[in-house]
Scaffold this motif. Structure first.
Motif, PDB file in Angstrom:
ATOM      1  N   ALA A 196    -139.066 -13.085 -37.250  1.00 19.19           N
ATOM      2  CA  ALA A 196    -138.815 -11.931 -36.389  1.00 19.19           C
ATOM      3  C   ALA A 196    -137.464 -11.300 -36.709  1.00 19.19           C
ATOM      4  CB  ALA A 196    -138.860 -12.360 -34.921  1.00 19.19           C
ATOM      5  N   ILE A 197    -136.453 -12.116 -36.963  1.00 17.16           N
ATOM      6  CA  ILE A 197    -135.134 -11.579 -37.333  1.00 17.16           C
ATOM      7  C   ILE A 197    -135.223 -10.829 -38.652  1.00 17.16           C
ATOM      8  CG2 ILE A 197    -132.781 -12.218 -37.998  1.00 17.16           C
ATOM      9  CD1 ILE A 197    -132.993 -14.571 -36.077  1.00 17.16           C
ATOM     10  N   ALA A 198    -135.916 -11.424 -39.636  1.00 12.45           N
ATOM     11  CA  ALA A 198    -136.024 -10.794 -40.947  1.00 12.45           C
ATOM     12  C   ALA A 198    -136.792  -9.483 -40.897  1.00 12.45           C
ATOM     13  CB  ALA A 198    -136.694 -11.754 -41.932  1.00 12.45           C
ATOM     14  N   GLU A 199    -137.722  -9.348 -39.954  1.00 14.10           N
ATOM     15  CA  GLU A 199    -138.522  -8.133 -39.858  1.00 14.10           C
ATOM     16  C   GLU A 199    -137.844  -7.046 -39.020  1.00 14.10           C
ATOM     17  OE1 GLU A 199    -142.426  -8.911 -38.481  1.00 14.10           O
ATOM     18  OE2 GLU A 199    -143.106  -9.822 -40.358  1.00 14.10           O
ATOM     19  N   THR A 200    -137.201  -7.444 -37.925  1.00 15.85           N
ATOM     20  CA  THR A 200    -136.705  -6.452 -36.973  1.00 15.85           C
ATOM     21  C   THR A 200    -135.196  -6.261 -37.010  1.00 15.85           C
ATOM     22  OG1 THR A 200    -136.392  -8.047 -35.165  1.00 15.85           O
ATOM     23  CG2 THR A 200    -138.593  -7.093 -35.434  1.00 15.85           C
ATOM     24  N   GLY A 201    -134.446  -7.244 -37.479  1.00 12.46           N
ATOM     25  CA  GLY A 201    -132.993  -7.155 -37.443  1.00 12.46           C
ATOM     26  C   GLY A 201    -132.394  -7.526 -36.103  1.00 12.46           C
ATOM     27  N   LEU A 202    -133.213  -7.876 -35.100  1.00  8.75           N
ATOM     28  CA  LEU A 202    -132.724  -8.302 -33.793  1.00  8.75           C
ATOM     29  C   LEU A 202    -132.618  -9.817 -33.765  1.00  8.75           C
ATOM     30  CD1 LEU A 202    -134.837  -6.030 -31.410  1.00  8.75           C
ATOM     31  CD2 LEU A 202    -132.623  -5.556 -32.449  1.00  8.75           C
TER      32      LEU A 202
END
Length: 619
Positions: free
Chosen positions: A257-263
């Motif tokens: 999720a971090i790698a996809e969204t940056g959040l």
């Protein structure tokens, strides 16, 4: 229609522009509202208990611009829609990801001949409006938008999920924190696009382009209906869940999720630097290379790129941080190895180890026996025969990868290669020893952490057959991740094309793959729809070299299935090793040494290294 799209669709400059010159007044932009809305009504927005909502009775759209935030209703009274509304939200992904998603979706729409209008929110979000010539059923529209959400992490499909309350702010509308929705598309062009709306043929082209995502969403919906996948729970505004679900449901690991969204979770990572190092450490542990990571910064991992402040910072720091990630992974592996018993492959005894060249020649001979003799024998065993055929392919693939014919491989490692339950693999291994004419022989039982040991050799009665036949080009595979979604029939049909000595017809594929003609036709049609293969004018099938099976597996969700199985196996190994430790005090091992709920969710590297990495991850 397609020719008009090149003139009327927003250009790349329009997509990436932050502001436009000579911006029309908000009241002029509001005149587009009735052309976008599913019915001539809007809802006024206000803050309710700290959350901005659009409650109350719908209000008739008029020429006067509403004084407060207003969102037009997406659906008509019958639940149908006249415009697909794509809401790219900065609360779901970083600003750079939102901008990249807008560009990517715009390119996809234009490639399908679809014209659209784009606006820009004061918060940095973007809206793409795709007007339809014919009204579309609300369920069909939702299906399309949720499929697009698979390609764009920042896309919020909620406006299309509720036929009675789904709404969206349109150009000119007041934003909840001040300012107005600004039109990126020139106003005159926006009028033209909304009046000369998109034909159904262009929507059908979009459906074909989104075929993998549509299939994946239908499968997840079916699993949810059976109670196998929980629906994602709503999160508080600004909160990042511990395991962020994908926009259209399902499960997703935090690091992905971090790698996809940056959040990222600020309670766990104090800065963007720490968050991106966590992602890089994990990719290094999964066997990725720096070129593979760079290649996915504009593909699977736009959020990882967004964690860098600028492109120059990314270029300056990525290589340096990747070296640190490699060093961290190596140090962690050394620390763990000091507390683990030796689980290396069993070496041959009683003679010299076979050379790598001799192993590859042996595998080539065994492949000839497999295709000429054993495939036909296993075909008569029905479903069990399919499992035996792929298990033997997995054995040969493991031999070629590890360059040995003495295999110390656990059932779970083979289960990863086959996409099967490890109990099924244990039963199939016993049957393979019985039915392979001595090709696969068990020579040692499992003990402690070591698996059963098998010797793979060329049976005497099949040596002449192996020598008479010509070796086939290419590699042998078990079940590659993409075929977890497409099924074993498609895997055998694809192999028949990929490894054939000539370009086969449908009848030849059914014969060589030893599957029913109808099964072959269905598999070929489905793979052709995904552009994995194509048929020439002579009705012979070819593999489409430009289609990446790894990327298609990602779009179909097969890589998530692989990650979930790896996680399950690591948990099961942790329980087994803990039991061994209780009975062997000299080998104490912490559970975190075997499984970490965040960092052990593996991504298989793309490209030719994928199969090799899968063996190492599973072993």
């Amino acid at each position: 229609m397609v020719a008009d799209a090149a003139v009327l669709s927003p250009t790349l400059e329009h997509v990436t522009a932050r502001r436009v010159t000579n911006v029309p007044a908000p009241k002029d932009l509001w005149s587009l509202a009735p052309l976008i809305a599913g019915q001539p009504s809007y809802r006024s927005g206000r803050w309710i208990r700290g959350k901005f909502q659009y409650p109350g009775t719908p209000i008739q759209i008029s020429a006067a611009l509403p004084k407060g935030p207003a969102a037009v209703l997406v659906h008509g009274a019958d639940g149908s829609v006249t415009t697909l509304c794509l809401d790219l939200d900065t609360s779901k992904a970083a600003q750079a990801v939102v901008d990249g998603d807008a560009e990517r979706l715009g390119s996809l729409l234009a490639s399908c001949g679809l014209r659209y209008v784009e606006d820009l929110s004061p918060s940095g979000g973007r809206h793409l409006y795709v007007p339809l010539c014919e009204r579309m059923d609300g369920a069909e529209a939702r299906e399309l938008v949720e499929a697009l959400a698979r390609l764009a992490p920042s896309l919020d499909a909620s406006p299309h999920r509720n036929p009675s309350t789904g709404c969206i702010r349109v150009p000119g509308s007041v934003h909840k924190r001040g300012g107005h929705q600004e039109l990126v598309t020139p106003l005159s062009a926006a009028y033209e696009v909304l009046r000369r709306r998109n034909a159904p043929e262009a929507i059908q082209r979009l459906r074909r382009a989104l075929a993998p995502e549509l299939r994946r969403n239908r499968q997840e919906g079916a699993r949810r209906a059976r109670g196998h996948v929980a629906r994602p729970q709503p999160q508080a505004h600004g909160a990042l869940p511990a395991a962020m679900p994908h926009p259209s449901g399902g499960w997703q690991s935090p690091l992905r999720a971090i790698a996809e969204t940056g959040l990222y979770d600020t309670a766990r990572y104090r800065s963007a630097s720490e968050a991106r190092m966590a992602v890089l450490n994990h990719l290094a542990a999964c066997g990725w290379t720096l070129p593979q990571v760079r290649g996915e910064l504009t593909g699977q991992f736009p959020g990882l790129a967004a964690l860098y402040q600028s492109g120059s910072q990314l270029e300056r720091l990525l290589e340096r941080e990747w070296v640190k990630a490699i060093e961290f992974t190596a140090n962690s592996a050394r620390e763990r190895s000091t507390r683990k018993s030796d689980t290396s492959l069993t070496e041959p005894t009683g003679g010299a180890k076979a050379s790598a060249a001799s192993i590859h020649q042996l595998v080539n001979d065994l492949e000839n026996v497999l295709y000429a003799v054993l495939d036909a024998r296993f075909q008569s065993l029905g479903r069990e025969g399919i499992g035996l055929r792929f298990l033997l392919r997995g054995v040969l693939a493991y031999m070629r990868t590890m360059e040995t014919n003495v295999l110390d491989v656990g059932c779970r490692a083979f289960a990863m290669a086959l996409g099967q339950h490890h109990g099924t693999v244990a039963r199939l291994l016993r049957r393979l020893s019985e039915l392979s004419d001595g090709m696969v022989t068990k020579i040692a039982d499992a003990r402690h952490r070591n698996a059963d040991v098998y010797l793979v050799e060329l049976p005497e009665q099949h040596r002449q057959t192996a020598r008479d036949l010509t070796w086939r080009q290419g590699k042998i595979h078990a079940i590659r991740p993409v075929f977890r979604a497409l099924g074993p029939g498609a895997a055998l049909a694809y192999e028949a094309i990929e490894r054939s000595r000539h370009f086969p017809t449908t009848a030849e594929i059914a014969r060589d793959a030893r599957i029913a003609r109808t099964t072959a036709e269905m598999a070929l049609a489905e793979m052709a729809g995904y552009q994995m293969i194509y048929r020439d004018q002579e009705r012979r099938w070819h593999v489409t070299a430009t289609t990446s099976l790894a990327q298609l597996a990602h779009r179909l969700g097969a890589d998530a299935d692989v990650a979930a199985q790896i996680t399950l196996h690591r948990l099961q190994r942790a329980v087994w090793h803990a039991w061994l430790d209780r009975h062997d005090p000299g080998q104490q091992l912490a559970e975190a040494d075997l499984y970490d709920p965040e960092t052990d969710e593996h991504w298989i590297p793309p490209g030719d290294a994928a199969s090799t990495a899968l063996w190492h991850v599973a072993a």
